[in-house]
Design an enzyme around this catalytic site. Structure first.
Site, PDB file in Angstrom:
ATOM      1  CG  HIS A   1      42.441  39.978  33.308  1.00  0.00           C
ATOM      2  ND1 HIS A   1      42.321  39.672  34.642  1.00  0.00           N
ATOM      3  CD2 HIS A   1      42.709  41.307  33.250  1.00  0.00           C
ATOM      4  CE1 HIS A   1      42.528  40.761  35.362  1.00  0.00           C
ATOM      5  NE2 HIS A   1      42.753  41.769  34.545  1.00  0.00           N
TER       6      HIS A   1
ATOM      7  CB  SER B   1      37.511  43.847  40.078  1.00  0.00           C
ATOM      8  OG  SER B   1      38.638  44.529  40.618  1.00  0.00           O
TER       9      SER B   1
END
Length: 310
Positions: A39, A213
């Site tokens: 991210h 993840s």
């Protein structure tokens, strides 16, 4: 300094339009929180491409069915803000709405216990929220994750459309780990004439190759080690193609054997054209190999692009 947090859609829209009035370009990085380096790499890319960046943190109930892991999706909002503060330089704001589906008034709660003809619903409908409009990218959403998660992509396309309408970004960034999702958003933007540039970013990986993840935190140490079979088998497949092995059935069997041999439960292994996501039997040009598999109670996805001209 921690980034500014905006909690409601009207304030978010007002902020974005104020930035535009100053001639600033806006980037959007949609997330569901529990931020990791993947991210953050998207945020860095956005900051390099635009003047200011909005990071949305919203766990979208529209992409979960009532039997999926909405209630257990990991969350660490204060930790997310700390991570963003380290790289924002005052150019990042966080959009963290409570609910983007409840607009006042409710529909009758749907309970798919046989009373509605087996209709597949998301947590939005199951929860009785007053929302009835969904965006679907008909062909691209049908395969891969769309088979085992039938509400997922309409939920993603709908929430991304909502974010586009609220934030009004110039650029939006998505990770290629969710390859099908990235292509669906690209097609939606093209088909619906959004004036937004969609940027796909390469998969961020741990040092041992595991695709990053937010769900990785739910893996036990043993499951995490076994899950490495996904990235390793994908690398093996790419190496096999480089050696001239281009039969897709054989490549898929090899990946399945590696994952199952590591006690994984395969959801799918698909080899498809990078643009159309149509399956191929022999690799002759650019393809992507996509894998989804369960380790314990955690479903992981990964992929690898193979660019060849044979």
């Amino acid at each position: 300094m921690e980034p500014e947090v905006i909690r409601d859609k009207d304030s978010m829209r007002k902020w974005s339009r104020a930035m535009r009035s100053q001639g600033k370009t806006i980037g959007l990085v949609p997330t569901m929180g529990y931020l990791h380096e993947g991210h953050l790499s998207l945020v860095r890319q956005s900051l390099a491409l635009t003047d200011v960046t909005v990071v949305s943190i919203y766990v979208n109930p529209g992409q979960f069915s009532p039997t999926e892991d909405l209630s257990t999706y990991p969350s660490d909002f204060s930790g997310d803000l700390t991570k963003l503060a380290a790289l924002s330089g005052g150019k990042v704001v966080v959009f963290n709405p409570k609910n983007l589906y409840d607009y006042g008034g409710e529909t009758k709660k749907i309970n798919d216990g046989g009373g509605n003809g087996g209709r597949v619903v998301s947590c939005v409908e199951e929860g009785g929220l007053g929302h009835e409009t969904w965006i679907r990218v008909e062909r691209l959403e049908k395969g891969f994750c769309g088979k085992s998660r039938p509400v997922f992509f309409r939920g993603v396309a709908t929430i991304v459309t909502k974010l586009f309408n609220i934030v009004e970004p110039d650029v939006a960034l998505f990770g290629k780990k969710d390859y099908q999702q990235w292509r669906i958003i690209q097609r939606m933007v093209r088909d619906l004439n959004f004036g937004i540039e969609i940027v796909g970013s390469d998969i961020a990986r741990e040092k041992d190759g595991l695709a990053m993840s937010s769900r990785n935190v739910r893996l036990s140490d043993e499951e995490r080690q076994r899950a490495l079979s996904i990235s390793r088998s994908l690398a093996m497949a790419k190496a096999s193609v480089a050696e001239g092995k281009t039969n897709c059935a054989e490549l898929k069997d090899m990946i399945i054997q590696q994952v199952v041999g590591s006690a994984g439960r395969v959801d799918y292994v698909e080899i498809v054209d990078q643009e159309t996501l149509e399956g191929v039997e022999e690799i002759k040009s650019g393809v992507v190999i996509c894998v989804a598999a369960w380790f314990g109670t955690v479903r992981l996805i990964d992929n690898i692009e193979i660019n060849v001209s044979l």
